[in-house]
Scaffold this motif. Structure first.
Motif, PDB file in Angstrom:
ATOM      1  N   VAL A 104       0.841  -1.208   0.000  1.00 19.49           N
ATOM      2  CA  VAL A 104       0.000   0.000   0.000  1.00 19.49           C
ATOM      3  C   VAL A 104       0.869   1.249   0.000  1.00 19.49           C
ATOM      4  CG1 VAL A 104      -1.583   1.382   1.406  1.00 19.49           C
ATOM      5  CG2 VAL A 104      -2.042  -1.044   1.024  1.00 19.49           C
ATOM      6  N   LEU A 105       1.895   1.244   0.837  1.00 22.97           N
ATOM      7  CA  LEU A 105       2.769   2.405   0.927  1.00 22.97           C
ATOM      8  C   LEU A 105       3.469   2.669  -0.407  1.00 22.97           C
ATOM      9  CD1 LEU A 105       4.087   4.640   2.561  1.00 22.97           C
ATOM     10  CD2 LEU A 105       5.774   2.993   3.382  1.00 22.97           C
ATOM     11  N   LEU A 106       3.913   1.605  -1.066  1.00 24.49           N
ATOM     12  CA  LEU A 106       4.659   1.769  -2.315  1.00 24.49           C
ATOM     13  C   LEU A 106       3.753   2.139  -3.487  1.00 24.49           C
ATOM     14  CD1 LEU A 106       7.182  -1.216  -2.004  1.00 24.49           C
ATOM     15  CD2 LEU A 106       7.651   1.212  -1.668  1.00 24.49           C
ATOM     16  N   VAL A 107       2.604   1.474  -3.627  1.00 22.47           N
ATOM     17  CA  VAL A 107       1.746   1.747  -4.795  1.00 22.47           C
ATOM     18  C   VAL A 107       1.028   3.083  -4.696  1.00 22.47           C
ATOM     19  CG1 VAL A 107       1.374  -0.722  -5.155  1.00 22.47           C
ATOM     20  CG2 VAL A 107      -0.327   0.591  -3.868  1.00 22.47           C
ATOM     21  N   SER A 108       0.869   3.595  -3.477  1.00 23.00           N
ATOM     22  CA  SER A 108       0.160   4.864  -3.305  1.00 23.00           C
ATOM     23  C   SER A 108       0.949   6.042  -3.875  1.00 23.00           C
ATOM     24  CB  SER A 108      -0.134   5.116  -1.822  1.00 23.00           C
ATOM     25  OG  SER A 108       1.079   5.299  -1.101  1.00 23.00           O
ATOM     26  N   GLY A 109       2.273   5.874  -3.950  1.00 22.46           N
ATOM     27  CA  GLY A 109       3.112   6.927  -4.509  1.00 22.46           C
ATOM     28  C   GLY A 109       3.568   7.977  -3.514  1.00 22.46           C
ATOM     29  N   VAL A 110       3.218   7.829  -2.227  1.00 20.76           N
ATOM     30  CA  VAL A 110       3.603   8.853  -1.248  1.00 20.76           C
ATOM     31  C   VAL A 110       5.024   8.645  -0.734  1.00 20.76           C
ATOM     32  CG1 VAL A 110       1.211   9.182  -0.510  1.00 20.76           C
ATOM     33  CG2 VAL A 110       2.673   7.577   0.733  1.00 20.76           C
ATOM     34  N   TYR A 111       5.559   7.424  -0.901  1.00 17.14           N
ATOM     35  CA  TYR A 111       6.925   7.176  -0.427  1.00 17.14           C
ATOM     36  C   TYR A 111       7.939   7.794  -1.376  1.00 17.14           C
ATOM     37  CZ  TYR A 111      11.354   4.795   0.241  1.00 17.14           C
ATOM     38  OH  TYR A 111      12.688   4.532   0.413  1.00 17.14           O
ATOM     39  N   ARG A 112       8.876   8.517  -0.797  1.00 16.95           N
ATOM     40  CA  ARG A 112       9.989   9.094  -1.545  1.00 16.95           C
ATOM     41  C   ARG A 112      11.276   8.785  -0.782  1.00 16.95           C
ATOM     42  NH1 ARG A 112       6.477   9.361  -4.551  1.00 16.95           N
ATOM     43  NH2 ARG A 112       5.735  11.048  -5.881  1.00 16.95           N
ATOM     44  N   PRO A 113      12.341   8.359  -1.470  1.00 16.58           N
ATOM     45  CA  PRO A 113      13.591   8.025  -0.780  1.00 16.58           C
ATOM     46  C   PRO A 113      14.112   9.154   0.095  1.00 16.58           C
ATOM     47  CG  PRO A 113      13.672   7.281  -3.043  1.00 16.58           C
ATOM     48  CD  PRO A 113      12.422   8.102  -2.908  1.00 16.58           C
ATOM     49  N   GLU A 114      13.858  10.402  -0.289  1.00 16.23           N
ATOM     50  CA  GLU A 114      14.433  11.515   0.471  1.00 16.23           C
ATOM     51  C   GLU A 114      13.831  11.671   1.862  1.00 16.23           C
ATOM     52  OE1 GLU A 114      11.371  13.149  -2.473  1.00 16.23           O
ATOM     53  OE2 GLU A 114      13.077  11.769  -2.481  1.00 16.23           O
ATOM     54  N   ILE A 115      12.692  10.979   2.157  1.00 10.92           N
ATOM     55  CA  ILE A 115      12.085  11.113   3.480  1.00 10.92           C
ATOM     56  C   ILE A 115      12.676  10.124   4.476  1.00 10.92           C
ATOM     57  CG2 ILE A 115       9.912  11.864   2.471  1.00 10.92           C
ATOM     58  CD1 ILE A 115       8.774   9.150   3.157  1.00 10.92           C
ATOM     59  N   CYS A 116      13.686   9.354   4.020  1.00 10.77           N
ATOM     60  CA  CYS A 116      14.181   8.287   4.876  1.00 10.77           C
ATOM     61  C   CYS A 116      14.990   8.798   6.054  1.00 10.77           C
ATOM     62  CB  CYS A 116      15.029   7.310   4.071  1.00 10.77           C
ATOM     63  SG  CYS A 116      16.607   7.997   3.546  1.00 10.77           S
ATOM     64  N   ILE A 117      15.492  10.007   6.004  1.00  3.45           N
ATOM     65  CA  ILE A 117      16.348  10.496   7.079  1.00  3.45           C
ATOM     66  C   ILE A 117      15.504  10.810   8.301  1.00  3.45           C
ATOM     67  CG2 ILE A 117      18.012  12.252   7.772  1.00  3.45           C
ATOM     68  CD1 ILE A 117      18.663  12.641   4.858  1.00  3.45           C
ATOM     69  N   GLN A 118      15.698  10.053   9.358  1.00  4.33           N
ATOM     70  CA  GLN A 118      14.938  10.248  10.589  1.00  4.33           C
ATOM     71  C   GLN A 118      15.876  10.103  11.780  1.00  4.33           C
ATOM     72  OE1 GLN A 118      11.841  11.149  10.613  1.00  4.33           O
ATOM     73  NE2 GLN A 118      11.465  10.889   8.423  1.00  4.33           N
ATOM     74  N   ASN A 119      15.457  10.660  12.878  1.00  7.92           N
ATOM     75  CA  ASN A 119      16.223  10.503  14.109  1.00  7.92           C
ATOM     76  C   ASN A 119      15.644   9.308  14.858  1.00  7.92           C
ATOM     77  OD1 ASN A 119      17.597  10.642  16.485  1.00  7.92           O
ATOM     78  ND2 ASN A 119      16.964  12.707  17.010  1.00  7.92           N
ATOM     79  N   PHE A 120      16.164   8.107  14.592  1.00 12.30           N
ATOM     80  CA  PHE A 120      15.572   6.902  15.131  1.00 12.30           C
ATOM     81  C   PHE A 120      15.853   6.704  16.620  1.00 12.30           C
ATOM     82  CE2 PHE A 120      15.949   5.929  10.578  1.00 12.30           C
ATOM     83  CZ  PHE A 120      14.617   5.675  10.325  1.00 12.30           C
ATOM     84  N   SER A 121      16.710   7.491  17.214  1.00 14.52           N
ATOM     85  CA  SER A 121      17.005   7.329  18.632  1.00 14.52           C
ATOM     86  C   SER A 121      15.980   8.000  19.517  1.00 14.52           C
ATOM     87  CB  SER A 121      18.397   7.907  18.939  1.00 14.52           C
ATOM     88  OG  SER A 121      18.406   9.308  18.715  1.00 14.52           O
ATOM     89  N   THR A 122      15.064   8.775  18.941  1.00 15.13           N
ATOM     90  CA  THR A 122      14.095   9.505  19.755  1.00 15.13           C
ATOM     91  C   THR A 122      12.683   8.989  19.623  1.00 15.13           C
ATOM     92  OG1 THR A 122      13.681  11.105  18.002  1.00 15.13           O
ATOM     93  CG2 THR A 122      15.473  11.596  19.544  1.00 15.13           C
ATOM     94  N   GLY A 123      12.481   7.960  18.813  1.00 14.48           N
ATOM     95  CA  GLY A 123      11.140   7.430  18.650  1.00 14.48           C
ATOM     96  C   GLY A 123      10.330   8.172  17.622  1.00 14.48           C
ATOM     97  N   ILE A 124      10.933   9.114  16.896  1.00 11.95           N
ATOM     98  CA  ILE A 124      10.185   9.918  15.943  1.00 11.95           C
ATOM     99  C   ILE A 124       9.693   9.086  14.767  1.00 11.95           C
ATOM    100  CG2 ILE A 124      12.117  10.618  14.483  1.00 11.95           C
ATOM    101  CD1 ILE A 124      10.901  13.424  14.408  1.00 11.95           C
ATOM    102  N   GLU A 125      10.299   7.901  14.591  1.00  7.71           N
ATOM    103  CA  GLU A 125       9.889   7.078  13.463  1.00  7.71           C
ATOM    104  C   GLU A 125       8.434   6.660  13.596  1.00  7.71           C
ATOM    105  OE1 GLU A 125      11.592   4.003  16.312  1.00  7.71           O
ATOM    106  OE2 GLU A 125      11.783   6.113  15.825  1.00  7.71           O
ATOM    107  N   ASN A 126       7.927   6.522  14.827  1.00 11.63           N
ATOM    108  CA  ASN A 126       6.541   6.134  15.005  1.00 11.63           C
ATOM    109  C   ASN A 126       5.605   7.211  14.473  1.00 11.63           C
ATOM    110  OD1 ASN A 126       4.124   6.543  17.280  1.00 11.63           O
ATOM    111  ND2 ASN A 126       4.303   4.477  16.437  1.00 11.63           N
ATOM    112  N   ILE A 127       5.922   8.473  14.784  1.00  8.34           N
ATOM    113  CA  ILE A 127       5.095   9.589  14.340  1.00  8.34           C
ATOM    114  C   ILE A 127       5.137   9.692  12.826  1.00  8.34           C
ATOM    115  CG2 ILE A 127       4.785  12.085  14.462  1.00  8.34           C
ATOM    116  CD1 ILE A 127       6.061  11.987  17.238  1.00  8.34           C
ATOM    117  N   ASP A 128       6.313   9.667  12.264  1.00  7.25           N
ATOM    118  CA  ASP A 128       6.446   9.800  10.821  1.00  7.25           C
ATOM    119  C   ASP A 128       5.885   8.591  10.081  1.00  7.25           C
ATOM    120  OD1 ASP A 128       9.622  11.552  10.922  1.00  7.25           O
ATOM    121  OD2 ASP A 128       7.589  12.253  11.173  1.00  7.25           O
ATOM    122  N   GLY A 129       6.030   7.413  10.653  1.00  8.85           N
ATOM    123  CA  GLY A 129       5.466   6.227  10.036  1.00  8.85           C
ATOM    124  C   GLY A 129       3.959   6.296   9.965  1.00  8.85           C
ATOM    125  N   THR A 130       3.334   6.738  11.046  1.00 12.27           N
ATOM    126  CA  THR A 130       1.881   6.881  11.067  1.00 12.27           C
ATOM    127  C   THR A 130       1.430   7.917  10.052  1.00 12.27           C
ATOM    128  OG1 THR A 130       1.823   6.310  13.421  1.00 12.27           O
ATOM    129  CG2 THR A 130      -0.105   7.413  12.518  1.00 12.27           C
TER     130      THR A 130
END
Length: 452
Positions: free
Chosen positions: A323-349
């Motif tokens: 779903v994430l891939l076919v929808s077209g909203v995923y872009r490689p440039e959004i991959c940079i996240q601060n994974f040590s703070t838990g922000i990935e949960n917010i951005d993933g949602t």
């Protein structure tokens, strides 16, 4: 303190530990002559395929036990959480589409790891003073290895994980989602969650099992129907999505927003770790729920363990990724996240909400409701795992204290968003694996496989 936690987290989820997970799965897969792959018809027919053919699978005459399907739903409730939605998005953001391929690999190998766990769980379980089953990794560690202290270490890690990843993290995701989309006050969600958890926990294992038996098929059905609707609408991109997953599994991605490209090691490590995080094969936690079954043959419950991994990762996580891939909203440039703070949960949602909302009307609202159901199911499922572990540690006194603490944490989890909670919970999850994988290795010759 934060540095110590981060160092411990890096050790627990290091490439060496992930290799331990994989080698365990490889051993049991080869030892079983690739049972989970070559004999799908048998294990599927004995589990999900038997739901409408064999009434005993759904019902039990034992007062202090639950049916095979109920124990399966309780275990699946604990594993089907926000990780199946936001966790998959996080894996793609961190390691690109190729990480999903390695998530599949961890799942295929994890099927037989889960089989072995459940086999030993049924073999070594025993009944307490109330006639209820007490079983899980802590029991076969104590009775199989004769190592009580290691069983106690596992138990404390399991209870800690139930408070963290199984409760607080889920409640926080649920409360934030409802606030952002439906403007429901966080305090209101916290109160309702605490009351619901208190009611279900007070009814004991039977009430938990009855609840998960109804909730898991409903929530999984709603989510999969909605997601499949998106895949049908974007069917012309489904083939491309699969090709992206396969192609990028072995090819590092291009530069990401001007920063160095992905390394193959990162892709593999992200996919495997998120796969383990999602289905919990090797952690030893879901065995506690499976051990409550009225089943007599350990081979049968082992098959339910295979089915659990299949539904959790091969089915639900794959659909989420597509779903994430076919929808077209995923872009490689959004991959940079601060994974040590838990922000990935917010951005993933947020990313998954955009994926749903970009294709179907009210997609964001449906995604949030699915997240709420998944989170609630995880809270209920993990309450069973933690409560049974408390019984093992301190009998009736332990379970009373645990129930009060679990309800309090359910309230606080909605209200608070501590930065360290994700890393702490993830670390406790990983720490459970060390004694469990050691026990699986030392008891590996006791595991038997179904005959044709």
């Amino acid at each position: 303190m934060e540095q110590i936690l981060h160092t411990l987290h890096e050790f627990v989820w290091s490439p060496g530990m992930l290799a331990f997970f994989l080698l365990t799965g490889i051993y049991f897969t080869v030892q079983s002559k690739f049972y989970s792959i070559l004999r799908i018809k048998q294990w599927f027919g004995q589990t999900l395929g038997s739901l409408f053919k064999n009434p005993q699978v759904r019902n039990t005459e034992e007062i202090q036990a639950v049916s095979q399907f109920q124990s399966f739903c309780t275990a699946l409730a604990a594993t089907l959480g926000t990780g199946n939605i936001t966790g998959v998005a996080t894996a793609i953001m961190a390691g690109g589409p190729g990480s999903i391929f390695w998530m599949w690999i961890s799942a295929v190998l994890g099927m037989m790891t889960n089989y072995a766990e459940n086999y030993l769980g049924i073999t070594y379980r025993y009944k307490d003073e109330k006639g209820q089953w007490v079983g899980g990794a802590m029991v076969y560690i104590e009775k199989g290895l004769g190592c009580k202290w290691l069983a106690v270490v596992f138990s404390f890690c399991c209870i800690g994980a139930s408070f963290g990843m199984g409760n607080m993290v889920q409640g926080n995701s649920m409360a934030n989602g409802l606030k952002n989309v439906f403007q429901i006050p966080v305090f209101f969600t916290a109160v309702v969650s605490a009351v619901a958890v208190a009611y279900i926990l007070n009814g004991g294992m039977k009430r938990i099992a009855v609840c998960t038996e109804k909730l898991v098929p409903f929530m999984a059905g709603i989510y999969l129907i909605t997601a499949c609707g998106i895949l049908i609408a974007c069917r012309h991109r489904v083939g491309w999505a699969f090709l992206e997953i396969i192609k990028n599994a072995f090819t590092p991605r291009a530069a990401c927003a001007g920063v160095g490209g992905y390394q193959l090691k990162t892709i593999i490590q992200t996919g495997i770790s998120r796969g383990v995080f999602s289905n919990e094969a090797g952690l030893g936690s879901s065995v506690i729920a499976h051990a409550q079954s009225d089943v007599e043959k350990p081979e049968i419950q082992g098959m339910w363990g295979i089915a659990e991994i299949f539904v959790d990762t091969i089915l639900v996580c794959t659909v989420t990724a597509l779903v994430l891939l076919v929808s077209g909203v995923y872009r490689p440039e959004i991959c940079i996240q601060n994974f040590s703070t838990g922000i990935e949960n917010i951005d993933g949602t947020t990313l998954m909400a955009r994926a749903f909302g970009s294709v179907i009307p009210f997609g964001e609202e449906l995604l949030v409701l699915s997240t709420v159901l998944f989170a609630l199911a995880t809270m209920i499922g993990w309450s069973c795992l933690g409560e049974r572990t408390a019984v093992y540690l301190a009998k009736e006194k332990g379970t009373k204290i645990y129930k009060w603490l679990y309800v309090a944490v359910a309230f606080l989890g909605c209200m608070l968003a501590p930065a360290m909670i994700w890393e702490l919970s993830d670390t406790l999850n990983g720490l459970m694996a060390i004694p469990n994988l050691l026990a699986l290795f030392l008891l590996r010759r006791e595991v038997q496989y179904p005959k044709k």
